[in-house]
Scaffold this active site. Structure first.
Site, PDB file in Angstrom:
ATOM      1  N   ARG A  27      -1.762  -3.730  -0.281  1.00 41.67           N
ATOM      2  CA  ARG A  27      -2.892  -4.180  -1.325  1.00 41.67           C
ATOM      3  C   ARG A  27      -3.351  -2.995  -2.094  1.00 41.67           C
ATOM      4  O   ARG A  27      -3.698  -1.877  -1.604  1.00 41.67           O
ATOM      5  CB  ARG A  27      -4.282  -4.751  -0.523  1.00 41.67           C
ATOM      6  CG  ARG A  27      -5.390  -5.012  -1.392  1.00 41.67           C
ATOM      7  CD  ARG A  27      -4.993  -6.361  -2.235  1.00 41.67           C
ATOM      8  NE  ARG A  27      -5.846  -6.797  -3.270  1.00 41.67           N
ATOM      9  CZ  ARG A  27      -7.046  -7.456  -3.352  1.00 41.67           C
ATOM     10  NH1 ARG A  27      -7.482  -7.694  -1.987  1.00 41.67           N
ATOM     11  NH2 ARG A  27      -7.773  -7.476  -4.212  1.00 41.67           N
ATOM     12  N   GLY A  28      -2.925  -3.076  -3.346  1.00 43.67           N
ATOM     13  CA  GLY A  28      -3.005  -2.103  -4.294  1.00 43.67           C
ATOM     14  C   GLY A  28      -4.382  -1.378  -4.196  1.00 43.67           C
ATOM     15  O   GLY A  28      -4.563   0.064  -4.407  1.00 43.67           O
ATOM     16  N   ASP A  30      -6.727  -1.027  -2.133  1.00 40.25           N
ATOM     17  CA  ASP A  30      -7.044  -0.454  -1.051  1.00 40.25           C
ATOM     18  C   ASP A  30      -6.121   0.826  -0.737  1.00 40.25           C
ATOM     19  O   ASP A  30      -6.684   2.014  -0.283  1.00 40.25           O
ATOM     20  CB  ASP A  30      -6.843  -1.265   0.230  1.00 40.25           C
ATOM     21  CG  ASP A  30      -7.612  -2.511   0.575  1.00 40.25           C
ATOM     22  OD1 ASP A  30      -8.546  -2.558  -0.411  1.00 40.25           O
ATOM     23  OD2 ASP A  30      -7.322  -3.143   1.299  1.00 40.25           O
ATOM     24  N   THR A  31      -4.896   1.064  -0.961  1.00 37.11           N
ATOM     25  CA  THR A  31      -3.987   2.321  -0.457  1.00 37.11           C
ATOM     26  C   THR A  31      -3.167   2.653  -1.618  1.00 37.11           C
ATOM     27  O   THR A  31      -2.492   3.542  -1.194  1.00 37.11           O
ATOM     28  CB  THR A  31      -3.127   1.752   0.760  1.00 37.11           C
ATOM     29  OG1 THR A  31      -2.334   0.660   0.289  1.00 37.11           O
ATOM     30  CG2 THR A  31      -4.205   1.114   1.751  1.00 37.11           C
ATOM     31  N   ARG A  32      -2.929   1.889  -2.736  1.00 35.76           N
ATOM     32  CA  ARG A  32      -1.985   2.563  -3.751  1.00 35.76           C
ATOM     33  C   ARG A  32      -2.027   3.879  -4.265  1.00 35.76           C
ATOM     34  O   ARG A  32      -0.870   4.607  -4.344  1.00 35.76           O
ATOM     35  CB  ARG A  32      -2.164   1.707  -4.937  1.00 35.76           C
ATOM     36  CG  ARG A  32      -0.940   1.921  -6.198  1.00 35.76           C
ATOM     37  CD  ARG A  32      -1.266   1.326  -7.322  1.00 35.76           C
ATOM     38  NE  ARG A  32      -0.963  -0.201  -7.179  1.00 35.76           N
ATOM     39  CZ  ARG A  32       0.056  -0.765  -7.190  1.00 35.76           C
ATOM     40  NH1 ARG A  32       1.269  -0.054  -7.441  1.00 35.76           N
ATOM     41  NH2 ARG A  32       0.227  -2.066  -7.236  1.00 35.76           N
ATOM     42  N   GLY A  59       0.349 -12.046 -10.234  1.00 34.19           N
ATOM     43  CA  GLY A  59      -0.116 -13.445 -10.298  1.00 34.19           C
ATOM     44  C   GLY A  59      -0.611 -13.912  -8.928  1.00 34.19           C
ATOM     45  O   GLY A  59      -0.378 -13.200  -8.045  1.00 34.19           O
ATOM     46  N   GLU A  93       3.800 -12.558  -0.066  1.00 33.35           N
ATOM     47  CA  GLU A  93       4.861 -11.433  -0.032  1.00 33.35           C
ATOM     48  C   GLU A  93       5.091 -11.565   1.757  1.00 33.35           C
ATOM     49  O   GLU A  93       6.275 -11.551   1.696  1.00 33.35           O
ATOM     50  CB  GLU A  93       4.160 -10.171  -0.330  1.00 33.35           C
ATOM     51  CG  GLU A  93       4.643  -9.506  -1.602  1.00 33.35           C
ATOM     52  CD  GLU A  93       4.100  -8.101  -1.681  1.00 33.35           C
ATOM     53  OE1 GLU A  93       4.372  -7.674  -2.951  1.00 33.35           O
ATOM     54  OE2 GLU A  93       3.770  -7.681  -0.858  1.00 33.35           O
TER      55      GLU A  93
END
Length: 852
Positions: A27-28, A30-32, A59, A93
């Site tokens: 999840r970008g 949160d942790t990207r 999307g 995903e």
């Protein structure tokens, strides 16, 4: 940090196309920009090809591009964070990843600041809230949400990593990277065979004998004829069971790889390196290595396969006695010698390899002869005749099938007639038919490799044979296609023992009793008889004179007088007591270790391609100052030739590699060496008296220069080397200044200046845009670290720079910097005012007493 007991996973060797080693799902929000970014760059730094979806349009449903990326990855890492389940993209995903798991992909969850039970049970946590939101959003598609719930539970049940808030994130990431790197390097399944016919059933039988489900220690020995497939089966067994052990190692070609104590030490180090997951340990002696293996592995459940053993001592040197092995450990041995296995006693169960039956033999032959297509009726009778002649030996079937592939029926008939005249048990003669079908130049290449060049780097061999007008660029690939020669991943030429024996037997049969009329001599006693008796002739093309033990021999000073056509001369462990007065001018390869005299005064090396004379008394001035250009010379190795005081103009415009490592008395390098524009690698390490280098360099092809240990060098001159990638200058203790031009080497990736204790002056203007690693540890005279102009720098080490006061402001904005070491910089006061190091994973600042 909590880690699962069993994290075993392997990179699948299935037939599906894999473009990536690792796919990261996260999840970008949160942790990207934190954990995931650090993990991604850490994986990439270790050459682990990793997919991250930074640039894809998001999307509610994942794109076809992303599906392809997931499907073409060997392993997926799912980073579960607090808000993971709020993203429909992430959940889709996850479903796709778990679908790929059914097709052999490995899936490993990382629970980042969440408990696995939260993901599994989805109660009283962010995951419960997220899924409730998804159910409200997809009221009309409850099946979709249920599919996501099931996927989360399935993923949470998998073995993975759990990171708890407050733990060291850097160490946690390194643990993941280390495990995946170890798996990639040592857990990749071995290539078994292009067409593994008959392999599976035999591998199952041996696996049953090993019986990895029971406790205790077991050893199994496979014995049988050379070429029958012992190594192939051992590789298949290894692939089936290695992931069930704490560590594993496949040692191939033990017989060839343990001829000397140094060879055995290298084998011992390989065992330790593989089983201890990349820990590089130094073994001092064979006895020391045996003890290290026992002490460091006795608590591990390990799998070791020893391929092609021919002496019990080889096993003893690796393992000592067998009573130390941890319960559950397994050893598998392949050998041609049944008696060797009997000597091991009851500890070893034996398995006799059998030939392929007629059905298996026909299938294997057809695969090679017709490339998997259906057997053509016109060839059926001929194919069955070949099967009878090969007598179920996979090596023979493979070579003959590859040789006949694509040839017209008339050539098949001719070959079959030849086989009909050969006794079934004479495999050498059967294999010789493949040799007979080679072109004349291919025959010479094949025999040269069989007699001299097996185990040598293809690069050197191609250059040498090209100078002999043999066209190896075409010939060697043809030999590979016919399964007569192999090329390893490291470029080393290989050949099956039986094929090599066949080639050498062809040479022996040229003149069974009169040695001097053979084209090639490789056996020590044969070479010794010819040379000590001055029995040479113009028939001899090459001589390999390798003594098993160091020996001093008296040669006639004209021992080579009759060998006008000699192309290759390779001498090791042989010291001659009197100076030679003649060497043939037609030599392409001259390799003579510890040659104690100057080369003959009338020798002209114009045709020489490779010169290797380490630890010799080489008077280069006399050798290379006889006029003319030495246009053929590509490689020179004069390692530890302590008599060299000046490296003269070599007159070698095409020289590509120059090794003068350890020439302790070398003081000066001729100015002309700086203009060798074909030179690619130059090793001057440990030239302790070296003071004078060319005032300027125009080495446009050089990629690697090593000056480690050149303790008398005070200044590094202008180095015009636009393609230089690696520059090592470790322990140049008296080096004061580096020329300004070094700052413009925009291809330089790695630069080591460690322990250059007097270094004060670096270039004032750096533009090192490719630099990734610089090591300035122990540069105690350096006071200021300037801007390196290195936007891609990943590792900066300035430990023990005791007088360093200031680090330039630019170092605070290096986006790719991941490791920064500056321990014991006792006078350091000025660091960059702001640090925007988004990839930084590790920084060490201890004992920087004056830093403010």
């Amino acid at each position: 940090m909590d880690f699962p007991i069993n994290q075993g996973f392997s990179f699948s060797s299935s037939t599906r196309q894999c473009n990536y080693d690792v796919f990261l799902s996260f999840r970008g929000e949160d942790t990207r920009n934190g954990f995931t970014d650090h993990l991604y760059h850490g994986l990439c730094d270790k050459s682990i090809n990793t997919f991250i979806d930074n640039d894809l349009q998001r999307g509610e449903t994942i794109s076809e591009e992303l599906r392809r990326a997931i499907r073409s990855s060997r392993i997926s890492i799912i980073i579960f964070s607090q808000n993971y389940a709020f993203s429909t993209w992430c959940l889709e995903e996850l479903v796709e990843i778990l679908n790929c798991r059914l097709n052999g992909q490995r899936v490993v969850p990382v629970f980042y600041k969440v408990d696995p039970s939260e993901v599994r049970k989805q109660e009283k946590c962010a995951f419960k809230e997220a899924l409730a939101e998804q159910e409200n959003k997809f009221k009309n598609n409850k099946e979709k949400v249920q599919r996501w719930r099931t996927a989360l539970k399935e993923a949470a049940d998998l073995s993975g990593w759990h990171y708890k808030d407050g733990s060291s994130e850097f160490k946690f990431i390194q643990q993941i990277i280390e495990e995946i790197l170890y798996t990639k390097l040592n857990g990749i399944q071995l290539f078994v065979a292009k067409y593994p016919v008959g392999v599976n059933s035999r591998a199952k039988e041996i696996e049953s004998l090993l019986n990895i489900k029971v406790d205790g220690f077991r050893m199994v020995g496979i014995h049988g004829l050379g070429g029958i497939g012992k190594t192939t089966i051992a590789k298949a067994v290894y692939n089936r069971i290695f992931k069930h052990f704490d560590g594993s190692c496949f040692l191939e070609n033990v017989r060839e790889s343990s001829e000397t104590n140094n060879d055995m030490i290298q084998l011992q180090e390989k065992v330790l390196f593989n089983i201890l997951r990349g820990k590089d340990l130094k073994v001092l002696s064979v006895a020391h290595g045996t003890n290290m293996i026992v002490e460091m592995l006795l608590r591990k459940r390990i799998l070791v396969i020893l391929d092609d053993v021919d002496k019990t001592k080889q096993i003893e040197n690796l393992f000592g006695n067998y009573d130390w092995f941890a319960s559950g450990s397994r050893v598998l041995i392949t050998t041609r010698d049944r008696h060797l296995l009997d000597n091991l006693g009851k500890v070893c169960t034996t398995y006799k390899m059998t030939e392929l039956d007629n059905c298996e033999a026909l299938e294997l032959f057809n695969q090679h002869a017709f490339q998997g297509n259906e057997l053509e009726e016109d060839y059926s009778i001929l194919a069955n005749q070949v099967i009878q002649y090969a007598n179920g030996l996979p090596l023979a079937l493979t070579i003959i099938g590859s040789d006949l592939c694509g040839k017209p029926r008339s050539q098949w008939e001719s070959a079959v007639q030849q086989y009909g005249k050969i006794p079934k048990e004479d495999i050498h003669n059967i294999l010789e038919v493949s040799y007979a079908g080679l072109e004349a130049t291919e025959k010479d290449i094949f025999l040269d490799i069989a007699c001299f060049f097996k185990g040598r780097n293809k690069y050197d061999v191609v250059n040498i044979l090209h100078a002999c007008d043999l066209y190896p660029g075409n010939g060697i690939p043809n030999l590979v296609n016919k399964c007569l020669v192999t090329i390893g991943h490291d470029g080393i030429l290989g050949m099956h023992d039986l094929v090599q024996q066949m080639g050498r037997e062809i040479v022996r049969q040229e003149s069974p009793k009169i040695l001097e009329t053979r084209s090639r001599l490789w056996y020590y006693d044969d070479a010794c008889e010819v040379l000590t008796g001055s029995k040479g002739s113009d028939k001899i093309r090459g001589i390999m004179w390798h003594s098993p033990n160091r020996i001093t021999v008296k040669l006639h000073d004209e021992a080579f007088k009759k060998m006008e056509n000699l192309k290759f001369l390779m001498v090791r462990n042989v010291i001659i007591s009197e100076e030679l007065i003649y060497l043939p001018n037609g030599l392409k390869l001259l390799e003579w270790h510890e040659y104690p005299f100057p080369l003959p005064s009338n020798y002209r090396p114009q045709q020489l391609v490779v010169l290797e004379m380490p630890r010799s008394c080489s008077r280069l001035g006399k050798l290379f100052m006889k006029g003319g250009q030495y246009n053929n010379l590509k490689s020179i190795n004069l390692e530890r030739c302590i008599s060299i005081r000046k490296l003269p103009d070599l007159c070698t415009p095409n020289l590509e590699r120059l090794n003068i490592n350890g020439c302790e008395n070398l003081i000066e390098v001729h100015e002309a060496i700086g203009s060798l524009d074909k030179l690619k690698r130059w090793d001057l390490s440990n030239c302790k008296k070296l003071q004078i280098l060319p005032s300027s360099f125009r080495l446009k092809s050089v990629k690697d220069i090593c000056l480690n240990g050149c303790v008398s060098l005070e200044k590094l001159p202008d180095l015009s080397a636009p393609n230089l990638k690696i520059l090592h200058m470790k322990n140049c203790e008296n080096l004061i200044e580096v020329h300004e031009a070094i700052g413009s080497l925009d291809k330089l990736r790695e630069w080591c200046l460690r322990d250059c204790k007097k270094l004060q002056i670096l270039p004032s203007n750096f533009r090192l845009k490719s630099l990734e690693d610089i090591d300035l540890d122990g540069c105690v005279s350096l006071e200021k670290l300037p801007d390196l102009g290195a936007p891609n720098l990943k590792r900066l080490s300035i430990d023990n720079c005791e007088n360093l006061i200031e680090v330039h402001e630019a170092f605070g904005s290096l986006d790719n910097l991941s490791v920064w070491c500056l321990t014991d910089c006792k006078k350091l006061q000025i660091l960059p005012s702001t640090l925007r190091l988004k990839c930084l994973e590790f920084i060490r600042l201890s004992d920087c007493a004056d830093m403010i």
